[in-house]
Design a protein around this motif. Structure first.
Motif, short mmCIF file in Angstrom:
data_model
loop_
_atom_site.label_atom_id
_atom_site.label_comp_id
_atom_site.label_asym_id
_atom_site.label_seq_id
_atom_site.Cartn_x
_atom_site.Cartn_y
_atom_site.Cartn_z
N VAL A 235 0.80 -1.26 -0.03
CA VAL A 235 -0.32 -0.35 -0.13
C VAL A 235 0.76 0.85 0.08
O VAL A 235 1.88 1.49 0.86
CB VAL A 235 -1.13 0.20 1.03
CG1 VAL A 235 -1.89 1.11 1.33
CG2 VAL A 235 -1.84 -1.49 1.08
N GLU B 102 -2.63 6.16 1.73
CA GLU B 102 -3.91 5.59 2.61
C GLU B 102 -4.37 7.16 2.35
O GLU B 102 -3.20 7.99 3.73
CB GLU B 102 -3.11 5.35 3.49
CG GLU B 102 -5.14 4.66 3.84
CD GLU B 102 -5.40 3.40 4.88
OE1 GLU B 102 -4.29 2.64 5.12
OE2 GLU B 102 -6.73 3.17 4.98
N SER C 222 -12.29 6.70 2.39
CA SER C 222 -11.12 6.23 2.86
C SER C 222 -10.46 5.69 1.00
O SER C 222 -11.20 5.04 0.22
CB SER C 222 -11.76 5.00 3.22
OG SER C 222 -10.08 3.85 2.74
N ARG D 135 -7.37 4.17 -0.39
CA ARG D 135 -5.42 2.92 -0.75
C ARG D 135 -5.04 3.23 -2.17
O ARG D 135 -5.45 3.09 -3.05
CB ARG D 135 -5.37 1.51 0.02
CG ARG D 135 -5.96 1.39 1.51
CD ARG D 135 -6.63 0.08 1.43
NE ARG D 135 -6.54 -0.06 3.00
CZ ARG D 135 -7.37 -1.08 3.86
NH1 ARG D 135 -7.73 -1.87 3.11
NH2 ARG D 135 -7.49 -1.07 5.36
#
Lengths: 159, 159
Positions: A140, A143, B97, B99
């Motif tokens: 990732v 975020e 959110s 990512r």
DNA sequence: TATGAAAGGTTGAACCC
DNA sequence: GGGTTCAACCTTTCATA
């Protein structure tokens, strides 16, 4: 209906605490909504007790903190076991987030923080041992999160 | 080394605030670590200023709050635009959110909360308009989070 | 990093609608 | 049942060293 059992005050409280859960005094919310600070505190307790608010967490920049291995592990769990496995997965050391996805292969998305690749191998093994099949694994890169706008009352007073 | 520029006190502060960011007074952390409360407050401010701590957010049970459409939208963004698009996506109303995933198709995972399917169509259109290609969309059944164990003092993997 | 005084927030009990 | 008030207590802020 937008929110079961929540009135405008509850929604405004949630909105305010989403923006800054640590530094938002009840008085500030109370003044904006024209009620007393105790009313706001009573409502916050009710929201916690009834499970609308599950907790207050830090938003940490794991990368800046020196954890370069912030990894998304996409797994498949048999539907009947999915919920139980997801709850077990979140207890695996290093796992910070678990999402149960309704359908399809890759129905559990797990994010883990590792210090090195051994740490991540161990997490993978732990998840396998619980009964997950790992279908993909990716770093990732970043975020971001954002408060849900829908709690901000009718907008006449959203910042 | 586990965490760049962070000592044991910083890690303990992060750990404590991950558990409960709203109801953990500096005094409590100070007593556990045997320093003065103002040292803890100074460190917290430093962690905020230097960007280790990005904020304090509520963990909300969206399903209990009456938002049954908690949706994962998997998108692809061209690599050169990915970071910029991700930052723009988080501002789309309903998106909570984002990512950025390092590689592959589906390199941006977006979670949005909607009140009804029209709301989600609008979000999909907004994301398309920004330049995302939507590759999949699924309901999120549940989401769990857990504090990262590695901040908890020096016993590196027994949370 | 620590100290101490002033400012400000929270708590809990008694009270009212 | 939910909202309010008030005094005691606790926490933070800020200036200082």
């Amino acid at each position: 209906m937008v929110a079961d059992g929540l009135d405008e005050l509850d929604r405004y409280i949630i909105h305010s605490l989403q923006l800054d859960a640590r530094n938002t005094p009840a008085r500030e919310i109370a003044e904006a909504m024209d009620v007393s600070p105790s009313t706001v505190r009573n409502r916050i307790h009710r929201l916690e007790e009834e499970g609308y608010v599950r907790g207050y967490h830090l938003d940490i920049d794991y990368e800046r903190a020196g954890f370069q291995l912030y990894t998304l592990i996409i797994c498949t769990a048999p539907i009947p076991d999915r919920e139980r496995l997801a709850q077990e997965a979140v207890e695996v050391p290093g796992v910070v987030s678990v999402r149960e996805i309704m359908t399809g292969a890759g129905n559990v998305h797990i994010v883990a923080v590792g210090t090195d690749s051994d740490d991540l191998s161990r997490i993978g093994q732990d998840l396998n041992a619980l009964g997950f099949e790992i279908v993909d694994e990716d770093i990732v890169r970043n975020e971001y999160s954002h408060p849900y706008h829908g709690f901000a009352g009718d907008d006449s007073r959203s910042n």
